[in-house]
Write a protein that holds these residues in place. Sequence first.
Motif, PDB file in Angstrom:
ATOM      1  N   GLY A   1       0.804  -1.218   0.000  1.00 42.43           N
ATOM      2  CA  GLY A   1       0.000   0.000   0.000  1.00 42.43           C
ATOM      3  C   GLY A   1       0.836   1.266   0.000  1.00 42.43           C
ATOM      4  N   ARG A   2       2.068   1.145  -0.465  1.00 45.12           N
ATOM      5  CA  ARG A   2       3.008   2.273  -0.442  1.00 45.12           C
ATOM      6  C   ARG A   2       2.457   3.522  -1.128  1.00 45.12           C
ATOM      7  NH1 ARG A   2       8.355   1.914   0.798  1.00 45.12           N
ATOM      8  NH2 ARG A   2       8.290  -0.329   0.521  1.00 45.12           N
ATOM      9  N   ALA A   3       1.712   3.352  -2.213  1.00 43.78           N
ATOM     10  CA  ALA A   3       1.174   4.512  -2.939  1.00 43.78           C
ATOM     11  C   ALA A   3       0.247   5.333  -2.049  1.00 43.78           C
ATOM     12  CB  ALA A   3       0.440   4.060  -4.188  1.00 43.78           C
ATOM     13  N   ALA A   4      -0.542   4.659  -1.226  1.00 37.95           N
ATOM     14  CA  ALA A   4      -1.447   5.381  -0.321  1.00 37.95           C
ATOM     15  C   ALA A   4      -0.647   6.164   0.722  1.00 37.95           C
ATOM     16  CB  ALA A   4      -2.400   4.405   0.365  1.00 37.95           C
ATOM     17  N   PHE A   5       0.426   5.564   1.226  1.00 38.77           N
ATOM     18  CA  PHE A   5       1.260   6.267   2.200  1.00 38.77           C
ATOM     19  C   PHE A   5       1.937   7.484   1.559  1.00 38.77           C
ATOM     20  CE2 PHE A   5       1.120   2.083   4.320  1.00 38.77           C
ATOM     21  CZ  PHE A   5       0.700   2.490   5.570  1.00 38.77           C
ATOM     22  N   ARG A   6       2.403   7.332   0.310  1.00 42.97           N
ATOM     23  CA  ARG A   6       3.021   8.465  -0.386  1.00 42.97           C
ATOM     24  C   ARG A   6       2.018   9.594  -0.579  1.00 42.97           C
ATOM     25  NH1 ARG A   6       5.199   4.912  -4.646  1.00 42.97           N
ATOM     26  NH2 ARG A   6       7.048   4.024  -3.724  1.00 42.97           N
ATOM     27  N   ALA A   7       0.808   9.232  -0.965  1.00 33.14           N
ATOM     28  CA  ALA A   7      -0.229  10.252  -1.157  1.00 33.14           C
ATOM     29  C   ALA A   7      -0.516  10.971   0.149  1.00 33.14           C
ATOM     30  CB  ALA A   7      -1.504   9.613  -1.703  1.00 33.14           C
ATOM     31  N   ASP A   8      -0.557  10.237   1.241  1.00 34.61           N
ATOM     32  CA  ASP A   8      -0.786  10.865   2.548  1.00 34.61           C
ATOM     33  C   ASP A   8       0.353  11.799   2.923  1.00 34.61           C
ATOM     34  OD1 ASP A   8      -3.220   9.645   2.856  1.00 34.61           O
ATOM     35  OD2 ASP A   8      -2.533   8.151   4.316  1.00 34.61           O
ATOM     36  N   ARG A   9       1.599  11.400   2.640  1.00 32.73           N
ATOM     37  CA  ARG A   9       2.732  12.275   2.950  1.00 32.73           C
ATOM     38  C   ARG A   9       2.663  13.564   2.142  1.00 32.73           C
ATOM     39  NH1 ARG A   9       5.459   7.325   3.286  1.00 32.73           N
ATOM     40  NH2 ARG A   9       6.202   7.453   1.147  1.00 32.73           N
ATOM     41  N   ARG A  10       2.281  13.443   0.852  1.00 32.19           N
ATOM     42  CA  ARG A  10       2.128  14.648   0.022  1.00 32.19           C
ATOM     43  C   ARG A  10       1.036  15.550   0.589  1.00 32.19           C
ATOM     44  NH1 ARG A  10       2.976  11.005  -4.229  1.00 32.19           N
ATOM     45  NH2 ARG A  10       0.736  10.750  -4.512  1.00 32.19           N
ATOM     46  N   GLU A  11      -0.089  14.946   0.946  1.00 27.50           N
ATOM     47  CA  GLU A  11      -1.185  15.740   1.498  1.00 27.50           C
ATOM     48  C   GLU A  11      -0.786  16.387   2.822  1.00 27.50           C
ATOM     49  OE1 GLU A  11      -5.900  15.419   2.739  1.00 27.50           O
ATOM     50  OE2 GLU A  11      -4.916  13.651   1.910  1.00 27.50           O
ATOM     51  N   MET A  12      -0.018  15.670   3.644  1.00 30.00           N
ATOM     52  CA  MET A  12       0.431  16.224   4.927  1.00 30.00           C
ATOM     53  C   MET A  12       1.348  17.418   4.685  1.00 30.00           C
ATOM     54  SD  MET A  12       0.079  15.995   8.200  1.00 30.00           S
ATOM     55  CE  MET A  12      -0.310  14.372   8.795  1.00 30.00           C
ATOM     56  N   ARG A  13       2.260  17.303   3.716  1.00 31.67           N
ATOM     57  CA  ARG A  13       3.142  18.445   3.410  1.00 31.67           C
ATOM     58  C   ARG A  13       2.325  19.651   2.971  1.00 31.67           C
ATOM     59  NH1 ARG A  13       6.499  14.349   1.344  1.00 31.67           N
ATOM     60  NH2 ARG A  13       5.669  14.605  -0.755  1.00 31.67           N
ATOM     61  N   THR A  14       1.310  19.408   2.157  1.00 29.19           N
ATOM     62  CA  THR A  14       0.444  20.496   1.688  1.00 29.19           C
ATOM     63  C   THR A  14      -0.276  21.157   2.861  1.00 29.19           C
ATOM     64  OG1 THR A  14       0.117  19.410  -0.436  1.00 29.19           O
ATOM     65  CG2 THR A  14      -1.512  21.060   0.187  1.00 29.19           C
TER      66      THR A  14
END
Length: 167
Positions: free
Chosen positions: A75-88
């Motif tokens: 599920g790495r893609a979901a974690f990456r998306a969450d990290r991007r959203e958190m940075r935003t």
Amino acid sequence: MADTPAPSRRVPIWLRALLILSLALNLLVGGIVIGAALKDRHRPARVEGELGLGPYLSAFGQRDREALRGAAAEGRAAFRADRREMRTTFAETIEALRADPFDPARLESLLARQGEIVDRGRKRGHAIMIERLSTMDAAERAAFADRLQQAIRRGPGRRGPPPGKRD
């Protein structure tokens, strides 16, 4: 004619308290994100830190932790998306904190979004953990419960059972 000084504008105590709480929450979430990022430099699976399993993770044996990392990596893609959203959201939070006039409702909304992001990772971690525990028989789960109890007694910061006790 004498100049009269402009009345000083005091920030209400509730607003100061809200700002302090906001800063504390931002530091907490930021610490989690930064910790996960730094952890990635020394471990192949960054997602491990984002699972939100705490003492549960340390109660698993080495083989089980590797299986959990593997399941999380899927599920790495979901974690990456969450990290991007958190940075935003952090960038937006910084803007909200610097805005004049300050908008507490905007900050509250951003903090809620950050909480949702963290919660999604935690829920993914719980699902992965439950799936792994479901593959264990009663004796293995009892041994896991014993290790969990030890991990809780040791407290945060100490991972896994003492040397020689791992499988």
